[in-house]
Design a protein around this motif. Structure first.
Motif, PDB file in Angstrom:
ATOM      1  N   LYS A 235      21.546  32.579 -78.898  1.00 32.99           N
ATOM      2  CA  LYS A 235      21.537  32.618 -77.436  1.00 32.99           C
ATOM      3  C   LYS A 235      20.316  33.418 -77.018  1.00 32.99           C
ATOM      4  CE  LYS A 235      24.311  34.358 -73.611  1.00 32.99           C
ATOM      5  NZ  LYS A 235      24.210  33.339 -72.641  1.00 32.99           N
ATOM      6  N   ALA A 236      19.554  32.860 -76.112  1.00 36.95           N
ATOM      7  CA  ALA A 236      18.366  33.547 -75.622  1.00 36.95           C
ATOM      8  C   ALA A 236      18.776  34.802 -74.862  1.00 36.95           C
ATOM      9  CB  ALA A 236      17.565  32.616 -74.726  1.00 36.95           C
ATOM     10  N   THR A 237      18.029  35.873 -75.067  1.00 38.30           N
ATOM     11  CA  THR A 237      18.288  37.132 -74.370  1.00 38.30           C
ATOM     12  C   THR A 237      16.987  37.668 -73.778  1.00 38.30           C
ATOM     13  OG1 THR A 237      17.951  38.467 -76.370  1.00 38.30           O
ATOM     14  CG2 THR A 237      20.206  37.757 -75.886  1.00 38.30           C
ATOM     15  N   LEU A 238      17.121  38.413 -72.710  1.00 37.87           N
ATOM     16  CA  LEU A 238      15.983  39.049 -72.067  1.00 37.87           C
ATOM     17  C   LEU A 238      16.374  40.493 -71.789  1.00 37.87           C
ATOM     18  CD1 LEU A 238      13.149  38.311 -70.975  1.00 37.87           C
ATOM     19  CD2 LEU A 238      14.220  37.974 -68.752  1.00 37.87           C
ATOM     20  N   ARG A 239      15.472  41.418 -72.093  1.00 36.26           N
ATOM     21  CA  ARG A 239      15.781  42.843 -71.964  1.00 36.26           C
ATOM     22  C   ARG A 239      14.648  43.535 -71.225  1.00 36.26           C
ATOM     23  NH1 ARG A 239      14.513  47.061 -75.603  1.00 36.26           N
ATOM     24  NH2 ARG A 239      13.572  45.559 -77.015  1.00 36.26           N
ATOM     25  N   LEU A 240      14.999  44.376 -70.270  1.00 35.94           N
ATOM     26  CA  LEU A 240      14.013  45.157 -69.541  1.00 35.94           C
ATOM     27  C   LEU A 240      13.651  46.371 -70.393  1.00 35.94           C
ATOM     28  CD1 LEU A 240      12.475  45.425 -66.857  1.00 35.94           C
ATOM     29  CD2 LEU A 240      14.396  46.772 -66.018  1.00 35.94           C
ATOM     30  N   VAL A 241      12.389  46.430 -70.808  1.00 34.90           N
ATOM     31  CA  VAL A 241      11.938  47.507 -71.686  1.00 34.90           C
ATOM     32  C   VAL A 241      11.439  48.694 -70.882  1.00 34.90           C
ATOM     33  CG1 VAL A 241      10.275  48.114 -73.500  1.00 34.90           C
ATOM     34  CG2 VAL A 241      11.329  45.847 -73.489  1.00 34.90           C
ATOM     35  N   SER A 242      10.738  48.416 -69.774  1.00 32.12           N
ATOM     36  CA  SER A 242      10.168  49.480 -68.962  1.00 32.12           C
ATOM     37  C   SER A 242      10.026  48.990 -67.523  1.00 32.12           C
ATOM     38  CB  SER A 242       8.793  49.876 -69.506  1.00 32.12           C
ATOM     39  OG  SER A 242       8.162  50.823 -68.661  1.00 32.12           O
ATOM     40  N   THR A 243      10.059  49.934 -66.578  1.00 38.02           N
ATOM     41  CA  THR A 243       9.811  49.587 -65.177  1.00 38.02           C
ATOM     42  C   THR A 243       8.455  50.093 -64.704  1.00 38.02           C
ATOM     43  OG1 THR A 243      10.984  51.567 -64.417  1.00 38.02           O
ATOM     44  CG2 THR A 243      12.260  49.518 -64.561  1.00 38.02           C
TER      45      THR A 243
ATOM     46  N   ARG B 195       1.475  44.028 -64.619  1.00 36.38           N
ATOM     47  CA  ARG B 195       0.645  45.144 -64.164  1.00 36.38           C
ATOM     48  C   ARG B 195       1.336  46.012 -63.126  1.00 36.38           C
ATOM     49  NH1 ARG B 195      -4.842  41.663 -63.698  1.00 36.38           N
ATOM     50  NH2 ARG B 195      -5.233  41.598 -65.930  1.00 36.38           N
ATOM     51  N   ARG B 196       2.409  45.511 -62.538  1.00 34.95           N
ATOM     52  CA  ARG B 196       3.087  46.213 -61.450  1.00 34.95           C
ATOM     53  C   ARG B 196       4.169  47.157 -61.962  1.00 34.95           C
ATOM     54  NH1 ARG B 196       5.113  41.718 -57.618  1.00 34.95           N
ATOM     55  NH2 ARG B 196       5.884  43.530 -56.526  1.00 34.95           N
ATOM     56  N   THR B 197       4.465  48.156 -61.152  1.00 36.89           N
ATOM     57  CA  THR B 197       5.558  49.086 -61.407  1.00 36.89           C
ATOM     58  C   THR B 197       6.660  48.778 -60.405  1.00 36.89           C
ATOM     59  OG1 THR B 197       4.120  50.810 -62.242  1.00 36.89           O
ATOM     60  CG2 THR B 197       6.234  51.519 -61.365  1.00 36.89           C
ATOM     61  N   ALA B 198       7.900  48.764 -60.879  1.00 38.36           N
ATOM     62  CA  ALA B 198       9.040  48.476 -60.005  1.00 38.36           C
ATOM     63  C   ALA B 198       9.398  49.723 -59.216  1.00 38.36           C
ATOM     64  CB  ALA B 198      10.232  48.016 -60.826  1.00 38.36           C
ATOM     65  N   PRO B 199       9.267  49.669 -57.885  1.00 45.14           N
ATOM     66  CA  PRO B 199       9.644  50.829 -57.087  1.00 45.14           C
ATOM     67  C   PRO B 199      11.118  51.162 -57.301  1.00 45.14           C
ATOM     68  CG  PRO B 199       8.559  49.149 -55.740  1.00 45.14           C
ATOM     69  CD  PRO B 199       8.834  48.552 -57.078  1.00 45.14           C
ATOM     70  N   CYS B 200      11.392  52.392 -57.551  1.00 48.24           N
ATOM     71  CA  CYS B 200      12.763  52.885 -57.758  1.00 48.24           C
ATOM     72  C   CYS B 200      13.444  52.240 -58.966  1.00 48.24           C
ATOM     73  CB  CYS B 200      13.621  52.655 -56.519  1.00 48.24           C
ATOM     74  SG  CYS B 200      12.879  53.247 -55.000  1.00 48.24           S
TER      75      CYS B 200
ATOM     76  N   GLY C 240      18.181  50.048 -60.780  1.00 45.13           N
ATOM     77  CA  GLY C 240      17.360  51.185 -60.399  1.00 45.13           C
ATOM     78  C   GLY C 240      18.150  52.472 -60.320  1.00 45.13           C
ATOM     79  N   GLY C 241      17.490  53.460 -59.848  1.00 44.67           N
ATOM     80  CA  GLY C 241      18.101  54.775 -59.712  1.00 44.67           C
ATOM     81  C   GLY C 241      17.895  55.293 -58.301  1.00 44.67           C
ATOM     82  N   PRO C 242      18.127  56.572 -58.110  1.00 47.10           N
ATOM     83  CA  PRO C 242      17.942  57.140 -56.784  1.00 47.10           C
ATOM     84  C   PRO C 242      16.501  56.959 -56.331  1.00 47.10           C
ATOM     85  CG  PRO C 242      18.787  58.780 -58.315  1.00 47.10           C
ATOM     86  CD  PRO C 242      18.526  57.535 -59.093  1.00 47.10           C
ATOM     87  N   CYS C 243      16.340  56.554 -55.105  1.00 46.53           N
ATOM     88  CA  CYS C 243      14.996  56.327 -54.585  1.00 46.53           C
ATOM     89  C   CYS C 243      14.920  56.934 -53.193  1.00 46.53           C
ATOM     90  CB  CYS C 243      14.719  54.830 -54.524  1.00 46.53           C
ATOM     91  SG  CYS C 243      13.045  54.448 -53.983  1.00 46.53           S
ATOM     92  N   ILE C 244      14.020  57.833 -53.032  1.00 43.22           N
ATOM     93  CA  ILE C 244      13.852  58.451 -51.718  1.00 43.22           C
ATOM     94  C   ILE C 244      12.496  58.020 -51.183  1.00 43.22           C
ATOM     95  CG2 ILE C 244      13.648  60.639 -50.473  1.00 43.22           C
ATOM     96  CD1 ILE C 244      15.403  61.854 -52.718  1.00 43.22           C
ATOM     97  N   GLU C 245      12.540  57.286 -50.124  1.00 45.90           N
ATOM     98  CA  GLU C 245      11.306  56.806 -49.498  1.00 45.90           C
ATOM     99  C   GLU C 245      10.746  57.936 -48.636  1.00 45.90           C
ATOM    100  OE1 GLU C 245      10.231  53.283 -48.897  1.00 45.90           O
ATOM    101  OE2 GLU C 245      11.564  52.446 -50.408  1.00 45.90           O
ATOM    102  N   PRO C 246       9.429  58.054 -48.595  1.00 49.33           N
ATOM    103  CA  PRO C 246       8.853  59.090 -47.743  1.00 49.33           C
ATOM    104  C   PRO C 246       9.151  58.804 -46.265  1.00 49.33           C
ATOM    105  CG  PRO C 246       7.128  57.806 -48.809  1.00 49.33           C
ATOM    106  CD  PRO C 246       8.451  57.311 -49.319  1.00 49.33           C
ATOM    107  N   GLY C 247       9.434  59.836 -45.536  1.00 48.31           N
ATOM    108  CA  GLY C 247       9.722  59.703 -44.106  1.00 48.31           C
ATOM    109  C   GLY C 247       8.434  59.591 -43.304  1.00 48.31           C
TER     110      GLY C 247
END
Length: 116
Positions: free
Chosen positions: A29-37, A80-85, A106-113
């Motif tokens: 069965k094909a699998t896909l795994r997120l290695v890094s964000t 080349r992109r980084t996933a925000p949060c 994702g995890g906790p993400c605090i956007e700048p005010g």
């Protein structure tokens, strides 16, 4: 007397079924795994040898797509992109029908005010 040939035919079909479906080979069965964000990196396995695989990641800012040739049924794709949060959804679709998905909520993400 007619039941013997019918019984023999049924037994031949039942006993021959594993050979007809590729006995001795294990379907993966094909699998896909997120290695890094950061940057977004996904690893695939269980795809068919030589299969062309289109990998799409979706995150804030829109989707990105890359195509890879899976020479051994495994691959690693780095975007080349980084996933925000850390929020990302990835899917891989192979030319031979293999499919797999991976996601990170994702995890906790605090956007700048407004003050920065």
């Amino acid at each position: 007397m007619r039941t013997a040939p019918v019984t023999a035919a049924v037994l031949a079909l039942v006993c021959g079924a594993p050979a007809a479906s590729g006995a001795g080979t294990t379907a993966q069965k094909a699998t896909l795994r997120l290695v890094s964000t950061a940057p977004v990196t996904v690893a695939g396995a269980g795809f068919r040898t030589g299969e062309k695989v289109v990998v799409t990641v979706t995150m804030r800012g829109g989707p990105s797509t890359r195509t890879v040739k899976s020479a051994t049924g495994r691959f690693v794709v780095r975007f080349r992109r980084t996933a925000p949060c850390g929020l990302v959804f990835a899917r891989a679709a192979g030319s031979s029908g293999s499919r797999a998905v991976a996601r990170s909520l994702g995890g906790p993400c605090i956007e700048p005010g407004p003050d920065g």
